[in-house]
Scaffold this motif. Structure first.
Motif, short mmCIF file in Angstrom:
data_model
loop_
_atom_site.label_atom_id
_atom_site.label_comp_id
_atom_site.label_asym_id
_atom_site.label_seq_id
_atom_site.Cartn_x
_atom_site.Cartn_y
_atom_site.Cartn_z
N GLU A 59 28.08 -77.02 50.69
CA GLU A 59 27.40 -75.99 51.50
C GLU A 59 27.21 -74.72 50.70
O GLU A 59 26.14 -74.11 50.73
CB GLU A 59 28.21 -75.73 52.78
N LEU A 60 28.23 -74.30 49.96
CA LEU A 60 28.11 -73.09 49.14
C LEU A 60 27.04 -73.24 48.07
O LEU A 60 26.37 -72.27 47.71
CB LEU A 60 29.46 -72.77 48.48
N ARG A 61 26.88 -74.45 47.58
CA ARG A 61 25.87 -74.71 46.54
C ARG A 61 24.48 -74.93 47.14
O ARG A 61 23.53 -75.22 46.44
CB ARG A 61 26.29 -75.93 45.70
N LYS A 62 24.41 -74.78 48.47
CA LYS A 62 23.17 -74.97 49.22
C LYS A 62 22.68 -76.42 49.15
O LYS A 62 21.51 -76.70 49.36
CB LYS A 62 22.06 -74.04 48.73
N ALA A 90 28.73 -76.64 59.90
CA ALA A 90 27.87 -76.02 60.92
C ALA A 90 26.76 -75.21 60.26
O ALA A 90 25.59 -75.27 60.66
CB ALA A 90 28.70 -75.13 61.85
N ASP A 91 27.13 -74.45 59.22
CA ASP A 91 26.12 -73.69 58.47
C ASP A 91 25.11 -74.63 57.81
O ASP A 91 23.91 -74.32 57.74
CB ASP A 91 26.80 -72.84 57.40
N SER A 92 25.59 -75.78 57.33
CA SER A 92 24.68 -76.75 56.71
C SER A 92 23.68 -77.29 57.74
O SER A 92 22.48 -77.35 57.48
CB SER A 92 25.47 -77.91 56.09
N TYR A 93 24.18 -77.69 58.90
CA TYR A 93 23.30 -78.20 59.95
C TYR A 93 22.27 -77.13 60.36
O TYR A 93 21.09 -77.42 60.53
CB TYR A 93 24.11 -78.62 61.17
N ILE A 252 12.94 -64.06 51.20
CA ILE A 252 12.07 -64.82 52.09
C ILE A 252 11.19 -63.88 52.91
O ILE A 252 9.98 -64.11 53.07
CB ILE A 252 12.91 -65.73 53.01
N GLY A 253 11.79 -62.81 53.41
CA GLY A 253 11.03 -61.83 54.18
C GLY A 253 9.92 -61.19 53.35
O GLY A 253 8.78 -61.05 53.82
N LEU A 254 10.24 -60.82 52.12
CA LEU A 254 9.23 -60.22 51.25
C LEU A 254 8.09 -61.20 50.96
O LEU A 254 6.91 -60.83 50.97
CB LEU A 254 9.88 -59.76 49.94
N ALA A 255 8.45 -62.45 50.70
CA ALA A 255 7.42 -63.45 50.43
C ALA A 255 6.51 -63.62 51.64
O ALA A 255 5.28 -63.73 51.50
CB ALA A 255 8.06 -64.78 50.06
N PRO A 279 16.38 -74.71 47.49
CA PRO A 279 15.39 -75.71 47.90
C PRO A 279 15.59 -76.28 49.30
O PRO A 279 14.64 -76.81 49.89
CB PRO A 279 15.56 -76.81 46.84
N GLU A 280 16.82 -76.19 49.84
CA GLU A 280 17.07 -76.82 51.14
C GLU A 280 17.06 -75.82 52.31
O GLU A 280 17.17 -76.23 53.46
CB GLU A 280 18.41 -77.56 51.12
N LEU A 281 16.89 -74.53 52.02
CA LEU A 281 16.81 -73.56 53.11
C LEU A 281 15.52 -73.77 53.90
O LEU A 281 14.44 -73.88 53.32
CB LEU A 281 16.84 -72.13 52.56
N SER A 282 15.63 -73.78 55.23
CA SER A 282 14.44 -74.05 56.05
C SER A 282 13.37 -73.00 55.84
O SER A 282 12.17 -73.31 55.82
CB SER A 282 14.83 -74.13 57.53
N GLY A 283 13.77 -71.71 55.67
CA GLY A 283 12.80 -70.66 55.44
C GLY A 283 12.05 -70.85 54.13
O GLY A 283 10.85 -70.54 54.03
N VAL A 284 12.73 -71.37 53.13
CA VAL A 284 12.09 -71.64 51.84
C VAL A 284 11.15 -72.84 51.96
O VAL A 284 10.04 -72.82 51.42
CB VAL A 284 13.16 -71.89 50.75
#
Length: 312
Positions: A59-62, A90-93, A252-255, A279-284
């Motif tokens: 999870e820390l490594r995303k 939970a953070d991963s989900y 992400i907000g700036l993009a 790469p796995e962040l939903s916003g990304v």
């Protein structure tokens, strides 16, 4: 050693290079230890203990899917899973938009760890946003009001004792952070229901009391963007990036504001950087999807025109 490196990695939450460095070291040590335990038949209990830390490290490594897959494997084995592992997964989900599972795990963590702490605050904030994303607005409103009242009472009591011998100032700061988080979630609850003017006023009140809060500044930027004020939104995301240069939510907000303003080249550069780091962040993933759409010949000319160039 691996556990110590995980603690170091957590302390660099908004500095990906350092966080990844210590997390990668921890992952290498944990995987080597796991292989050694298996090879020498040292028992399933030791393997499980290593796997618990691996869930956290992934999870820390995303690497959210790896974190989730290992957790689900442990669950199938009917292993008793520690609270800290539940919080990490939970953070991963949540990060891969599996909000119902995340909500269940945040609730489990909070039930098992009712005392105020930094991790409890993280779990509470995670729960707020999983409820938001599932449109559980009424349920969230009840939870926010209850938490805000409880935290304000605790904060008042702690402040009365603030200068008593042995009083923990860090505990008071933890209470204040959690109270601020409840106020921010309340503002976002209004925003998600399209009551944007109301949300904007609420977040301004939060910023009056906590002007340096990255969380509040990011919320203000998001609300301004939803109000179709990308220039104003960009100001708030830029402030956060100035104080926390590696904060992914600010990037992400700036993009997104660059996309809204049709400033394509910086948008493209930011998306490529974010895709490499998160790469796995939903916003990304959403930004990558936007980039793919606007790379098509049908719309490329429109972007070039917006940047002062004629397309052919």
């Amino acid at each position: 050693i691996a556990t110590r490196e995980l603690r170091w990695a957590k302390s660099y939450d908004h500095q990906p290079k350092k966080r990844y460095y210590y997390t990668d070291r921890s992952l290498d040590d944990l995987l080597s230890a796991r292989a050694f335990v298996i090879e020498n038949n040292l028992g399933q209990q030791k393997i499980d203990a290593i796997d618990f830390d691996l869930v956290v490290a992934y999870e820390l490594r995303k690497k959210y899917q790896a974190s989730i897959a290992l957790y689900e494997s442990l669950k199938k084995q009917d292993v008793t899973i520690p609270s800290y592992v539940k919080l990490a997964v939970a953070d991963s989900y949540s990060s891969v938009n599996e909000f119902a599972e995340a909500e269940s795990l945040y609730r489990a963590y909070l039930s098992e760890n009712p005392n105020d702490s930094e991790s409890t605050t993280d779990a509470t904030l995670g729960l707020y946003y999983t409820l938001l994303e599932q449109d559980k607005f009424s349920e969230l409103n009840v939870l926010i009001k209850r938490d805000a009242e409880e935290q304000q009472d605790s904060l008042n009591a702690a402040n009365r004792r603030a200068y008593a011998p042995g009083e923990n100032r860090g505990f008071i700061e933890s209470l204040q952070d959690r109270y601020t988080s409840a106020e921010i979630a309340d503002a976002m609850n209004s925003a998600y229901q399209d009551r944007l003017q109301e949300a904007d006023k609420k977040i301004d009140t939060v910023l009056d009391g906590a002007p340096a809060s990255d969380e509040a500044l990011l919320a203000k930027g998001s609300i301004q963007r939803w109000m179709e004020n990308p220039r104003k939104a960009k100001e708030y995301f830029t402030i956060v990036q100035g104080t926390s240069p590696e904060n992914p939510e600010a990037k992400i907000g700036l993009a997104n504001t660059q996309f809204d303003q049709r400033d394509y080249q910086p948008f493209k550069q930011n998306v490529e950087q974010l895709a490499a780091e998160y790469p796995e962040l939903s916003g990304v993933k959403e930004l990558v999807r936007k980039q793919a759409i606007y790379n098509s010949p049908i719309v490329t000319g429109d972007f070039e025109f917006a940047n002062g160039k004629a397309s052919t």
